[in-house]
Design an enzyme around this catalytic site. Structure first.
Site, PDB file in Angstrom:
ATOM      1  N   CYS A   1       0.816  -1.213   0.000  1.00 55.86           N
ATOM      2  CA  CYS A   1       0.000   0.000   0.000  1.00 55.86           C
ATOM      3  C   CYS A   1       0.853   1.268   0.000  1.00 55.86           C
ATOM      4  CB  CYS A   1      -0.891   0.028   1.233  1.00 55.86           C
ATOM      5  SG  CYS A   1      -1.880  -1.444   1.425  1.00 55.86           S
TER       6      CYS A   1
ATOM      7  N   ARG B   1       5.092   0.176  -5.897  1.00 52.57           N
ATOM      8  CA  ARG B   1       5.061  -0.648  -4.681  1.00 52.57           C
ATOM      9  C   ARG B   1       4.146  -1.862  -4.839  1.00 52.57           C
ATOM     10  NH1 ARG B   1       6.403   2.751   0.078  1.00 52.57           N
ATOM     11  NH2 ARG B   1       5.075   1.441   1.354  1.00 52.57           N
TER      12      ARG B   1
ATOM     13  N   TRP C   1      -3.110  -2.687  -1.477  1.00 50.49           N
ATOM     14  CA  TRP C   1      -2.751  -4.062  -1.832  1.00 50.49           C
ATOM     15  C   TRP C   1      -3.526  -4.932  -0.857  1.00 50.49           C
ATOM     16  CZ3 TRP C   1      -0.450  -8.510   0.095  1.00 50.49           C
ATOM     17  CH2 TRP C   1       0.125  -9.381  -0.848  1.00 50.49           C
TER      18      TRP C   1
ATOM     19  N   ASN D   1      -1.861   2.118   5.944  1.00 47.16           N
ATOM     20  CA  ASN D   1      -0.967   1.013   5.550  1.00 47.16           C
ATOM     21  C   ASN D   1      -0.721   0.169   6.785  1.00 47.16           C
ATOM     22  OD1 ASN D   1      -0.754   2.239   3.113  1.00 47.16           O
ATOM     23  ND2 ASN D   1       1.453   2.639   3.218  1.00 47.16           N
ATOM     24  N   GLY D   2      -0.626  -1.140   6.619  1.00 52.88           N
ATOM     25  CA  GLY D   2      -0.349  -2.002   7.768  1.00 52.88           C
ATOM     26  C   GLY D   2      -1.567  -2.859   8.085  1.00 52.88           C
TER      27      GLY D   2
ATOM     28  N   GLU E   1      18.535 -16.802  -8.104  1.00 51.68           N
ATOM     29  CA  GLU E   1      18.114 -15.444  -8.426  1.00 51.68           C
ATOM     30  C   GLU E   1      17.696 -15.340  -9.899  1.00 51.68           C
ATOM     31  OE1 GLU E   1      17.168 -12.977  -6.906  1.00 51.68           O
ATOM     32  OE2 GLU E   1      17.439 -11.273  -8.226  1.00 51.68           O
TER      33      GLU E   1
ATOM     34  N   LYS F   1      13.986 -14.225 -11.108  1.00 52.76           N
ATOM     35  CA  LYS F   1      13.729 -13.112 -12.033  1.00 52.76           C
ATOM     36  C   LYS F   1      12.779 -13.541 -13.138  1.00 52.76           C
ATOM     37  CE  LYS F   1      14.630 -10.499 -10.224  1.00 52.76           C
ATOM     38  NZ  LYS F   1      15.141 -10.420  -8.915  1.00 52.76           N
TER      39      LYS F   1
ATOM     40  N   GLU G   1       9.139 -14.296 -11.685  1.00 52.57           N
ATOM     41  CA  GLU G   1       8.304 -13.200 -11.187  1.00 52.57           C
ATOM     42  C   GLU G   1       7.829 -12.244 -12.271  1.00 52.57           C
ATOM     43  OE1 GLU G   1      10.262 -11.162  -7.914  1.00 52.57           O
ATOM     44  OE2 GLU G   1      12.087 -10.861  -9.045  1.00 52.57           O
TER      45      GLU G   1
ATOM     46  N   HIS H   1      19.158 -35.624  -8.460  1.00 52.02           N
ATOM     47  CA  HIS H   1      18.220 -36.110  -7.446  1.00 52.02           C
ATOM     48  C   HIS H   1      16.797 -35.619  -7.699  1.00 52.02           C
ATOM     49  CE1 HIS H   1      21.632 -37.692  -5.278  1.00 52.02           C
ATOM     50  NE2 HIS H   1      22.222 -36.519  -5.427  1.00 52.02           N
TER      51      HIS H   1
ATOM     52  N   LYS I   1       6.470  -4.364  -4.194  1.00 47.69           N
ATOM     53  CA  LYS I   1       7.879  -4.001  -4.039  1.00 47.69           C
ATOM     54  C   LYS I   1       8.284  -4.050  -2.577  1.00 47.69           C
ATOM     55  CE  LYS I   1      11.811  -2.531  -5.525  1.00 47.69           C
ATOM     56  NZ  LYS I   1      12.610  -3.620  -6.115  1.00 47.69           N
TER      57      LYS I   1
HETATM   58  C1  G6P Z   1       9.407  -8.419  -2.433  1.00 49.79           C
HETATM   59  C2  G6P Z   1      10.023  -7.826  -3.677  1.00 49.79           C
HETATM   60  C3  G6P Z   1      11.375  -8.480  -3.931  1.00 49.79           C
HETATM   61  C4  G6P Z   1      12.264  -8.337  -2.709  1.00 49.79           C
HETATM   62  C5  G6P Z   1      11.591  -8.875  -1.449  1.00 49.79           C
HETATM   63  C6  G6P Z   1      12.350  -8.502  -0.205  1.00 49.79           C
HETATM   64  O1  G6P Z   1       9.059  -9.739  -2.656  1.00 49.79           O
HETATM   65  O2  G6P Z   1       9.182  -8.013  -4.790  1.00 49.79           O
HETATM   66  O3  G6P Z   1      11.997  -7.860  -5.040  1.00 49.79           O
HETATM   67  O4  G6P Z   1      13.455  -9.031  -2.920  1.00 49.79           O
HETATM   68  O5  G6P Z   1      10.288  -8.312  -1.317  1.00 49.79           O
HETATM   69  O6  G6P Z   1      12.320  -7.116  -0.072  1.00 49.79           O
HETATM   70  P1  G6P Z   1      13.390  -6.246   0.670  1.00 49.79           P
HETATM   71  O7  G6P Z   1      12.928  -4.830   0.463  1.00 49.79           O
HETATM   72  O8  G6P Z   1      13.353  -6.653   2.106  1.00 49.79           O
HETATM   73  O9  G6P Z   1      14.711  -6.505   0.053  1.00 49.79           O
END
Ligand code: G6P
Length: 612
Positions: free
Chosen positions: A2, A27, A73, A99-100, A485, A489, A492, A508, A607
């Site tokens: 949010c 976000r 959100w 927010n929260g 990673e 990528k 997502e 395995h 985000k």
């Molecule tokens: C979300 C974002 C990711 C990020 C993760 C952790 O899932 O989409 O890109 O790696 O949060 O976020 P942070 O801000 O703690 O690195």
């Protein structure tokens, strides 16, 4: 997740609010809303994108020099017009955005229903709006006091901005565990959940602390705490952020811009910290904990998502260079596991946003158990940077694309510098090796530039595999987290199922999936396990698999076996993840674009994950 924006002053609030909401889109959200105060409060809200709200508001009364806006959100209740914020209390006294999460909202809701209150939405926020109104009316107190009293009954996290219909010369803002920043203008104030909607108006800001409540009028700001009644002295800070940093600057997407920014962002991460002449690295944020750090028996790294992958790279670096025992844990697992922590442990929390709820909660737990907690954060002034005992900022600049790219390489850069400092202080790395590593680290940005020049080739590879349903990513040692990673990528942003695996583990399980349709991306750079990874490539090829290999420049062994090779410049094996992660970012990016996915705001993702 949010986002919050607010304005009080003499300009029209609407353009500021709608632009602010657009700045907050990164976000992640599913609905948006605005309330404008112009004698009375007009509320507009819509499920969907901010542009849909904008269209909905066309032709409506958009006047008012104060107002609030929100991107939601969904947590309590599905995304819908009704559940979107702002929420208005039953008699229209209070309009709030939040927010929260209010954890005890069910109990509060039930007692308000007993008092005759009715609810239109399923949200915890509407409960809060009505609770404030109930107290305001039943106890005949000021709006500010009603907010203080209501917050004393609330369990949970909030970044809260409130309009009161009867006291329409002020905005009230409160914070607990969910960030709020106030921008200071000339007889005007801007509010937001992060600085991005504010920077084009002012660089003077106040970050609210936990339990702060601010009453903001056009010409006055009074700050109090829910814990004490006397006014607090606000700490005004200067934002070190330029508008160009939050715009696309000619790139099609923020993600592409951020991938291409990496030579610059990594230089910014080590600017003023590496000193080649003196053959030293200085991390000012760690001075106070230097002794503890070098004598640490164990380091526990806590993070989520991409930051967790950076943590796994950190494990290799700390163990290899500094010979410290390291555990890397998902913050969400750590906090619910009754973990063993002692006062001799160093906990390192890694977070781009500095706001991730699970990471924050894990930090609290580690602190309660007596550990020294360090932070590696990108967002200056974020909650994690404030909750930790010491830490290092990554200085990668704002990362707007939801899929993290430059923040990852910046985190790995910081972890590398930390590992080098500990290794040297422990006498494990001599001057010569230290100087060698320092020079290699300094050269990383230039080497990334070389990789970025292969963008067209990577786009071509992407075009061949854009329609696959699955992909496997393999790596060994420090390249294993790079495989994780790379897979994340792709998953997502393109919605292709992708898995990262330690290459030897392929036998395995994942080997059963290999056929002529599934690409296997292998990180096969020259290091001590090179021969082993060559065997893994052969194993894939023997089963008619497709191999896309990331290799060290000049490798002609794998070239003969793989379907595609992507060459990256040679570097010290300790630093290779800073290079090998980059082509994987670009492949994922191009595939997502070709599949017409929303690269910067992938579906369902946020985000900054401010709820657990
Ligand atoms: C979300 C974002 C990711 C990020 C993760 C952790 O899932 O989409 O890109 O790696 O949060 O976020 P942070 O801000 O703690 O690195």
């Amino acid at each position: 997740m949010c986002g919050i924006v607010g304005y009080i002053g003499s300009r029209n609030a609407y353009p500021i609010l709608i632009k602010g909401l657009k700045r907050l889109e990164y976000r992640g959200y599913d609905s948006a809303g605005i309330a404008l105060q112009n004698g009375s409060v007009n509320v507009y809200k819509k499920q969907g994108k901010v542009t849909e709200l904008e269209e909905h508001m066309m032709g409506m009364d958009l006047s008012g020099t104060m107002g609030i806006g929100h991107t939601r959100w969904a947590t309590h209740g599905e995304p819908s017009d009704l559940n979107a914020h702002p929420h208005v209390s039953n008699n229209g006294d209070f309009t709030i955005i939040h927010n929260g999460i209010i954890e005890n909202y069910t109990v509060l809701r039930t007692s308000l229903i007993e008092q005759g209150y009715k609810f239109k939405s399923e949200t915890d926020t509407e409960v809060l709006a009505n609770l404030i109104e109930y107290i305001y009316r039943s106890q005949k107190v000021s709006a500010e006091d009603a907010v203080h009293l209501a917050l004393s009954k609330v369990v949970g996290a909030y970044g809260l901005v409130i309009l009161c219909n009867q006291e329409n010369d002020k905005i009230i803002a409160a914070r607990k565990s969910s960030p709020l920043v106030i921008g200071l203008g000339e007889n005007e104030y801007f509010l937001a959940s992060d600085a991005t909607p504010i920077i084009e108006y002012t660089d003077r800001v106040i970050y609210l602390d936990n339990d702060d409540v601010a009453v903001i009028k056009r010409d006055e700001l009074i700050l109090k705490s829910t814990k004490r009644n006397d006014a607090l002295k606000p700490r005004i800070q200067t934002l070190d952020l330029g508008i160009s940093e939050i715009e696309k600057n000619g790139y099609d997407h923020f993600m592409l811009k951020e991938i291409f920014e990496q030579p610059r962002s990594i230089r910014d991460t080590f600017r003023g910290r590496l000193n080649l002449e003196k053959n030293e690295i200085k991390l000012g944020g760690l001075y106070n904990v230097h002794d503890k750090l070098i004598h640490a028996k164990r380091i526990i790294i806590l993070a989520c998502g991409t930051s967790w992958h950076a943590g796994l790279v950190g494990e290799y670096l700390f163990e290899d260079l500094a010979r410290v025992q390291v555990e890397v844990d998902y913050a969400s697992e750590f906090r619910y596991r009754n973990p063993l922590i002692s006062e001799e442990d160093i906990v390192i929390a890694i977070s781009q946003s500095g706001e991730t709820a699970d990471t924050l909660a894990a930090i609290q737990l580690a602190k309660e158990k007596g550990a020294t907690v360090l932070g590696i954060c990108n967002v200056v002034g974020s909650s994690i940077s404030r909750e930790t005992h010491a830490g290092v900022y990554t200085h990668a600049g704002p990362e707007i694309g939801v899929a993290s790219t430059k923040a990852f390489t910046a985190q790995v850069t910081v972890l590398t510098m930390m590992a080098m400092i500990i290794a040297r202080s422990r006498g494990l790395v001599g001057n010569e090796r230290f100087a060698g590593l320092l020079n290699e680290l300094e050269d990383i940005p230039e080497k990334i530039d070389k990789i970025l020049q292969q963008n067209d080739k990577l786009k071509e590879i992407a075009s061949i595999y854009k329609n696959v349903n699955n992909a496997l990513y393999l790596g060994r040692g420090v390249s294993y987290p790079v495989a994780l990673e790379g897979a994340l990528k792709l998953k997502e942003i393109s919605y292709i199922h992708a898995e990262g695996y330690p290459a030897a583990e392929m036998k395995h399980g994942p080997i059963a999936l290999i056929d002529e349709n599934m690409p296997v991306v292998v990180i096969a750079t020259k290091d001590s396990s090179y021969e082993k990874i060559v065997s893994n490539v052969q194993e894939v090829k023997a089963r008619n698999g497709i191999v896309i290999a990331v290799v060290t420049e000049g490798d002609d062994t794998i070239e003969k076996m793989a379907d595609h090779v992507i060459e990256i410049p040679a570097t010290d094996p300790v630093l290779v993840s800073l290079l090998s992660s980059v082509p994987l970012q670009l492949i994922a990016y191009h595939i997502a674009v070709m599949r017409e996915c929303n690269v910067d705001q992938p579906r369902n993702l946020a985000k900054s994950v401010t709820v657990e």
